[in-house]
Each structure stands twice: as C-alpha cells, then as structure tokens.
Design a protein around this motif. Structure first.
Motif, PDB file in Angstrom:
ATOM      1  N   LYS A  82      -3.996   2.963   5.627  1.00  0.00           N
ATOM      2  CA  LYS A  82      -4.985   3.071   4.403  1.00  0.00           C
ATOM      3  C   LYS A  82      -4.276   3.524   3.139  1.00  0.00           C
ATOM      4  CE  LYS A  82      -8.815   4.437   7.305  1.00  0.00           C
ATOM      5  NZ  LYS A  82      -9.669   5.696   7.538  1.00  0.00           N
ATOM      6  N   ASP A  92      -8.840   0.468   2.627  1.00  0.00           N
ATOM      7  CA  ASP A  92      -9.025   0.319   4.020  1.00  0.00           C
ATOM      8  C   ASP A  92      -8.809  -0.992   4.652  1.00  0.00           C
ATOM      9  OD1 ASP A  92      -9.123   0.587   6.762  1.00  0.00           O
ATOM     10  OD2 ASP A  92     -10.964   2.242   6.489  1.00  0.00           O
ATOM     11  N   THR A  97     -11.418  -2.147   7.504  1.00  0.00           N
ATOM     12  CA  THR A  97     -12.690  -2.586   7.386  1.00  0.00           C
ATOM     13  C   THR A  97     -12.741  -3.664   6.252  1.00  0.00           C
ATOM     14  OG1 THR A  97     -12.786  -0.749   5.419  1.00  0.00           O
ATOM     15  CG2 THR A  97     -13.471  -0.432   7.714  1.00  0.00           C
ATOM     16  N   ASN A  98     -11.438  -3.825   5.408  1.00  0.00           N
ATOM     17  CA  ASN A  98     -11.204  -4.489   4.452  1.00  0.00           C
ATOM     18  C   ASN A  98     -12.092  -4.167   3.146  1.00  0.00           C
ATOM     19  OD1 ASN A  98      -9.763  -6.976   5.651  1.00  0.00           O
ATOM     20  ND2 ASN A  98     -11.349  -6.707   7.070  1.00  0.00           N
ATOM     21  N   VAL A  99     -12.431  -3.041   3.155  1.00  0.00           N
ATOM     22  CA  VAL A  99     -13.083  -2.593   1.860  1.00  0.00           C
ATOM     23  C   VAL A  99     -12.359  -1.769   1.004  1.00  0.00           C
ATOM     24  CG1 VAL A  99     -15.082  -0.981   1.109  1.00  0.00           C
ATOM     25  CG2 VAL A  99     -15.371  -2.533   3.113  1.00  0.00           C
ATOM     26  N   THR A 154     -13.127  -9.730   2.375  1.00  0.00           N
ATOM     27  CA  THR A 154     -12.546  -8.490   1.753  1.00  0.00           C
ATOM     28  C   THR A 154     -13.545  -8.191   0.593  1.00  0.00           C
ATOM     29  OG1 THR A 154     -10.223  -9.278   2.027  1.00  0.00           O
ATOM     30  CG2 THR A 154     -10.662  -7.609   0.256  1.00  0.00           C
TER      31      THR A 154
END
Lengths: 126, 192
Positions: free
Chosen positions: A3, A18, A21-23, A59
């Motif tokens: 991350k 991250d 989580t693709n956030v 994403t």
C-alpha cells in the motif's frame, strides 16, 4: 503490491492507495514546496499499479481535496492522465471528485478536468 | 543594564526603527492584516498562511472570499520563494491589507532586469483575456506540458486573475543596471 500511505500535513495531502481493494484516495491540502518531488512516489506507485493490473475489478480513485495550488493542479491533470491510460487498456476506473457543498471553485475544478481530459468524473458534494 | 542601554542606543540611532514605526502606523491606518519581509521558504509560507487564515476566520469572512484570498496568498508567496533574484535566496515582501469590501495581497521581490520583458508580456497577455479565455489559458497550461520543473508558465498569475476576476497592479522599480524591484498587487472583492 504494498500500500502507499502518506499522512496529511498542513501543506501536503493524505495519500491512501490500496491495490488489494483497488481504492485510491488523495485528500486534504496540496501546496508542497516542490510538487514534483512530493508526488514522485505517487506516480511510481500508480505506474506500477497500472502495469500490474491484470483484467481487473473496478479501480476507484477518490479526490477529496480542500485546497490545491496551481502546481498541484498540473499534477492532478497528470494523475488523471495515468488513470486514463489504465482505462484505455480496458480496465474500469471510477473517478470521484468530492467538493464541500459551499465550495463552487472546487466543483468547477472537477468539471474543468472532466472537460480537458474527456473522462468520466463523478462530481460529488459533501 | 549595560546590554539594555546599548540596545536602547542602537534603536535610537538606527534609522530602520523609524521605518518600522512608520510602517506600523501605516498598518494601523490602512488596515493591514499582515506584513512580512525576509526570506520566504516553505516553512514561512505555512506560518503566514496559517496566521492569515486564522485572522480571516476570526473576522468571520465568507468562506468563498477566504478561499480566493488564501489561494492568492499561496501563489504569490510561492512565486517569491521560487523566482526572487535577491542575493538572499527567496527574499521578498508580502503584505495583506483589508478594506471595507475587499482584501489586497501585494508581493514584492528583486528581479533580474533581463526577465522583465517576458514577465511584462505575460501580465499584459493575461489582462487581455476575458473570463472564458482565462479558463482556456489555464486548461491549456496544465495540459500542454508548458508547466514543468522549470516553471509554472504563469499559471499562478493566470489563476489569481481568473479567481479574483480583477486585474493585477504591477510595476518594476529600477534598482541598478542589473536588477529591479517587482511589485504586484492582487485585489479580491467580497461578493455582494
């Protein structure tokens, strides 16, 4: 992928990227002394993320900025450009642009990016 | 006793002290919010930004108004810190003044004379643009690669005029054959 987490300060934004989580979130205030130096690790991470994406889930990139100077405005354009490249490769990217409900300039800034980069940006008030 | 007496002598004889008291009177009279002269680096910028922001909050200024003032202040401070040609790197002066329905932000720094033609051209070209054209110029500058590590291609000044919707006042006071003092003032009007 590790991350990328950078805590916000008075003049630099908080970064929370991250890959699990693709956030990816950029928030706070951005007027560092040297934008190119500050954002260098951000672009390294983003480029690595972009090349590692392998038919990926969505994403989600969140911009939640309170203030950015003109040098950061240029950097934001470059970030959107990288996100656009991810999209061109066939991955889905959702871009959310948050603005405080009384901050018309921040809203217009998001709309401005939407026009110049010709990408879909959801403009959301909070 | 020894120290304080020589200190007093120093103040008494030093002409700058008279200047400081004149400046202080001017501050009172003109409603200046903040004056800073010296080396401007990022730490100074952060502290000036925080102090002006606190003051505007205390005076309960409208948030939109505050944001434009804050932005103008940051851009002008960062211009001094990056482009001042003073012997002391980043040295300059920043003044924030308040009138009834507006704020002024002035910045001044030493500049090499050979930079004046390009800067004048930039300022004149910005002033020819209407609001839509300013926006186009802003968009073009962030997207066409003109803004790079060498400099911001005037993006800060373009954006100050765009957000304040007011022209800048500026002048160059010749110091000698090599350098001048560049002073620029932005006006931010309170929206009715």
């Amino acid at each position: 992928m590790e991350k990328l987490i950078i805590a916000p300060t008075q003049d630099t934004p908080g970064i929370h990227f991250d890959a699990a989580t693709n956030v990816l979130e950029l928030s706070g205030r951005s007027y560092p002394d040297n934008v190119f130096a500050f954002y260098e690790p951000v672009f390294s991470w983003l480029n690595a993320y972009a090349s590692a994406l392998n038919p990926a889930p969505i994403t989600k990139f969140i911009f939640k900025l309170e203030y950015f100077n003109t040098a950061s405005a240029k950097i934001i354009f470059d970030i959107l450009h990288v996100l656009d490249r991810i999209k061109v490769k066939g991955n889905e990217v959702q871009i959310l642009w948050y603005y405080k409900n009384d901050d018309d300039d921040m809203k217009e800034a998001g709309e401005g990016y939407k026009n110049i980069i010709e990408t879909n940006i959801e403009i959301v008030s909070y | 006793m020894e120290i304080s007496s020589s200190f007093h002598e120093f103040i008494n004889k030093n002409p700058h002290v008279g200047y400081i008291s004149t400046l202080n009177k001017a501050i009172e009279k003109m409603g200046l919010t903040m004056v800073y002269e010296g080396k401007i680096d990022q730490e100074v910028i952060k502290s000036i930004a925080a102090s002006v922001e606190k003051k505007m909050n205390e005076e309960k200024e409208n948030m939109k108004f505050q944001r434009v003032i804050f932005h103008t202040l940051i851009e002008l401070l960062q211009n001094i810190s990056k482009y001042s040609d003073d012997e002391i790197k980043g040295k300059g002066i920043i003044i924030v003044g308040k009138a009834m329905d507006k704020y002024y932000v002035s910045s001044g720094n030493v500049i090499n004379n050979d930079k004046i033609p390009a800067l004048t051209l930039l300022l004149e070209s910005i002033h020819k643009l209407d609001l839509n054209q300013l926006k186009e110029q802003y968009d073009a500058t962030i997207s066409n690669g003109m803004f790079n590590k060498q400099g911001g291609a005037g993006l800060g000044l373009i954006d100050i005029v765009r957000k304040s919707k007011q022209k800048l006042q500026y002048n160059f006071e010749t110091l000698n054959s090599i350098q001048s003092f560049y002073l620029v003032t932005a006006t931010i009007l309170k929206e009715k």
